[in-house]
Design a protein around this motif. Structure first.
Motif, PDB file in Angstrom:
ATOM      1  N   GLY A  93      42.406  41.310  39.518  1.00 12.63           N
ATOM      2  CA  GLY A  93      43.185  40.515  38.563  1.00 12.63           C
ATOM      3  C   GLY A  93      42.399  40.169  37.301  1.00 12.63           C
ATOM      4  O   GLY A  93      41.292  39.651  37.389  1.00 12.63           O
ATOM      5  N   HIS A  94      42.991  40.474  36.144  1.00 13.41           N
ATOM      6  CA  HIS A  94      42.468  40.243  34.786  1.00 13.41           C
ATOM      7  C   HIS A  94      41.642  41.418  34.270  1.00 13.41           C
ATOM      8  O   HIS A  94      41.257  41.401  33.109  1.00 13.41           O
ATOM      9  N   LEU A  95      41.404  42.414  35.129  1.00 16.75           N
ATOM     10  CA  LEU A  95      40.764  43.635  34.618  1.00 16.75           C
ATOM     11  C   LEU A  95      41.707  44.276  33.590  1.00 16.75           C
ATOM     12  O   LEU A  95      41.280  44.818  32.569  1.00 16.75           O
ATOM     13  N   GLU A  96      43.025  44.164  33.877  1.00 17.16           N
ATOM     14  CA  GLU A  96      44.023  44.745  32.971  1.00 17.16           C
ATOM     15  C   GLU A  96      43.958  44.127  31.568  1.00 17.16           C
ATOM     16  O   GLU A  96      44.437  44.701  30.607  1.00 17.16           O
ATOM     17  N   LEU A  97      43.382  42.929  31.469  1.00 17.94           N
ATOM     18  CA  LEU A  97      43.274  42.261  30.163  1.00 17.94           C
ATOM     19  C   LEU A  97      41.948  42.595  29.489  1.00 17.94           C
ATOM     20  O   LEU A  97      41.580  41.992  28.489  1.00 17.94           O
ATOM     21  N   ASN A 102      36.984  38.549  36.931  1.00 19.12           N
ATOM     22  CA  ASN A 102      38.347  38.516  37.463  1.00 19.12           C
ATOM     23  C   ASN A 102      38.953  37.112  37.441  1.00 19.12           C
ATOM     24  O   ASN A 102      38.310  36.161  36.976  1.00 19.12           O
ATOM     25  N   LEU A 103      40.168  36.993  37.942  1.00 22.51           N
ATOM     26  CA  LEU A 103      40.878  35.715  37.838  1.00 22.51           C
ATOM     27  C   LEU A 103      40.178  34.588  38.600  1.00 22.51           C
ATOM     28  O   LEU A 103      40.453  33.416  38.366  1.00 22.51           O
ATOM     29  N   ASP A 104      39.265  34.956  39.493  1.00 21.41           N
ATOM     30  CA  ASP A 104      38.505  33.927  40.215  1.00 21.41           C
ATOM     31  C   ASP A 104      37.086  33.827  39.673  1.00 21.41           C
ATOM     32  O   ASP A 104      36.198  33.292  40.345  1.00 21.41           O
ATOM     33  N   SER A 105      36.889  34.385  38.477  1.00 20.16           N
ATOM     34  CA  SER A 105      35.616  34.297  37.750  1.00 20.16           C
ATOM     35  C   SER A 105      34.517  35.229  38.248  1.00 20.16           C
ATOM     36  O   SER A 105      33.380  35.126  37.806  1.00 20.16           O
ATOM     37  N   VAL A 106      34.823  36.146  39.158  1.00 22.89           N
ATOM     38  CA  VAL A 106      33.779  37.064  39.632  1.00 22.89           C
ATOM     39  C   VAL A 106      33.635  38.214  38.616  1.00 22.89           C
ATOM     40  O   VAL A 106      34.614  38.896  38.326  1.00 22.89           O
ATOM     41  N   PRO A 107      32.440  38.416  38.057  1.00 29.11           N
ATOM     42  CA  PRO A 107      32.273  39.491  37.072  1.00 29.11           C
ATOM     43  C   PRO A 107      32.530  40.874  37.689  1.00 29.11           C
ATOM     44  O   PRO A 107      32.069  41.152  38.796  1.00 29.11           O
ATOM     45  N   PHE A 108      33.255  41.726  36.964  1.00 31.01           N
ATOM     46  CA  PHE A 108      33.532  43.072  37.486  1.00 31.01           C
ATOM     47  C   PHE A 108      32.248  43.880  37.663  1.00 31.01           C
ATOM     48  O   PHE A 108      32.158  44.731  38.535  1.00 31.01           O
TER      49      PHE A 108
END
Ligand code: BMA
Length: 387
Positions: A93-97, A102-108
């Motif tokens: 989640g939030h990679l698409e942005l 991610n949406l839980d603050s974990v860095p990709f």
């Protein structure tokens, strides 16, 4: 004591080696006909383990837990049981942005590192995707009945959604070992599709629209983007009949694993009884479906928030699953981080799904881990499922 446990491990290993029939030609037809060899091996080994072994998984296990975040080698599961999970879940989640976390603050960047490490140990990775709503640009939970129609071919947001999927594809293809070998992943998009809480859910789009979305995603990733390291996990929330489970199933050509999510919500005796009965009923439907359609099966999320039951792991959880040939189960995340006063901060009050030392079910969790059929990291590493 020690000798006995070593003996069990050896016996377990021999048993599994026999059943997996290494060297014989096991066949599992992956939905993506061009799936990489390692994805095929993963599917075949899981398939051969059906009825003999169930992988235990935990979401965000290596990233953070109760009272800590990003500490090398740390894991709440390991802290209690001495072993890591066999399966590790992370969310896209939030990679698409094009966000870096991610949406839980974990860095990709960290998720990619963890995935490499897990694969290096012979572990299994599953990725979910709490994608933002592409129509109203708000969260995955912000439902709008125009969303799915808007992203399907000819919809006003179709090209935006193609860009989102392109970003997801680039990340999935970037999951590689140091020597450049692509890492296979159990991909679980549009999860809990029979629930009413996500923009792809039951109240937000029709069954036909959902199936179209799934098929479009599958074709886009496999054909346009040439992503070939995925096994596709279809996942529902509650359902009570086979028809209910199947209503959003896109078809055998697009799915490798069928699954549902189930949470116990109350420790009251009647609630516990009902949870056991309904989850077993769902397992019966799920595993018959999997058998008939030659698919793997799983409870892709299961748990009891903060586990307020001393014997939950063996008394409730294992007693539910023990007679069903599912391939894996995953417990959700422990604790988490939240942006407060401009910084990411650990939230100690957040819930957890695997026990802390103080939790009433901690001892029972160790008993659960020691059940022969339950697979944590060490047993899985010994099975060498990617060879
Ligand atoms: C949900 C909750 C949320 C979280 C989301 C994605 O079940 O845990 O807090 O943001 O999963 O991990």
């Amino acid at each position: 004591m020690l000798k006995l446990s070593v003996l069990f491990k050896v016996a377990f290993f021999l048993l599994i080696t026999l059943f997996t029939g290494k060297g014989t030609s096991q066949t599992f037809q992956t939905a993506d006909r061009k799936a990489i060899n390692k994805a095929q091996l993963l599917a075949q080994h899981l398939s051969a383990l059906s009825g003999h072994g169930i992988l235990f998984g935990h979401q965000d296990d290596l990233a953070y837990g109760m009272g800590w975040a990003y500490e090398e080698g740390k894991s709440d599961v390991k802290k209690i049981t001495g072993d890591y999970p066999a399966l590790y879940g992370f969310d896209l989640g939030h990679l698409e942005l094009n966000s870096t976390y991610n949406l839980d603050s974990v860095p990709f960047r960290k998720i990619r590192e963890y995935i490499k490490r897990v694969y290096g140990k012979g572990g299994v990775i599953t990725l979910s995707w709490h994608a933002n709503n592409p129509f109203n640009k708000r969260s995955a939970w912000d439902i709008d009945s125009s969303t799915v129609a808007s992203i399907l071919p000819n919809g006003s947001n179709h090209y935006l959604f193609r860009e989102w999927l392109h970003t997801i594809a680039i990340f999935l293809k970037s999951l590689k070992t140091g020597s450049g070998e692509v890492i296979p992943v159990l991909f679980r998009p549009y999860h809990e599709c029979t629930g009413n809480w996500f923009w792809w859910g039951k109240s937000a789009c029709t069954d036909e629209q959902f199936k179209e979305l799934w098929k479009f995603t599958f074709r886009f990733l496999t054909q346009t983007e040439q992503v070939h390291n995925l096994l596709y996990v279809f996942n529902t929330a509650d359902f009570s009949t086979a028809e209910d489970f199947e209503r959003r199933y896109p078809g055998d050509a697009y799915v490798d694993v069928v699954s549902f999510d189930a949470y116990q919500n109350s420790a009251l005796p009647d609630a516990k009884k009902a949870f056991i009965a309904t989850t077993q009923q769902k397992l019966l439907l799920l595993t018959s479906f999997a058998k008939e359609h030659k698919k793997l099966s799983a409870i892709a999320e299961i748990g009891f928030e903060n586990i307020p039951d001393t014997n939950w792991w063996t008394g409730t959880f294992y007693s539910i699953i023990k007679d069903y040939s599912i391939n894996y189960i995953l417990t959700w995340r422990n604790g988490g981080l939240k942006k407060a006063t401009g910084k990411w901060q650990f939230q100690p009050s957040y819930s957890y799904f695997t026990p802390t030392k103080e939790n009433a079910s901690a001892t029972d969790f160790i008993r659960f881990k020691n059940i022969e059929k339950i697979i944590f990291q060490q047993k899985l590493t010994a099975l060498k499922i990617y060879q």
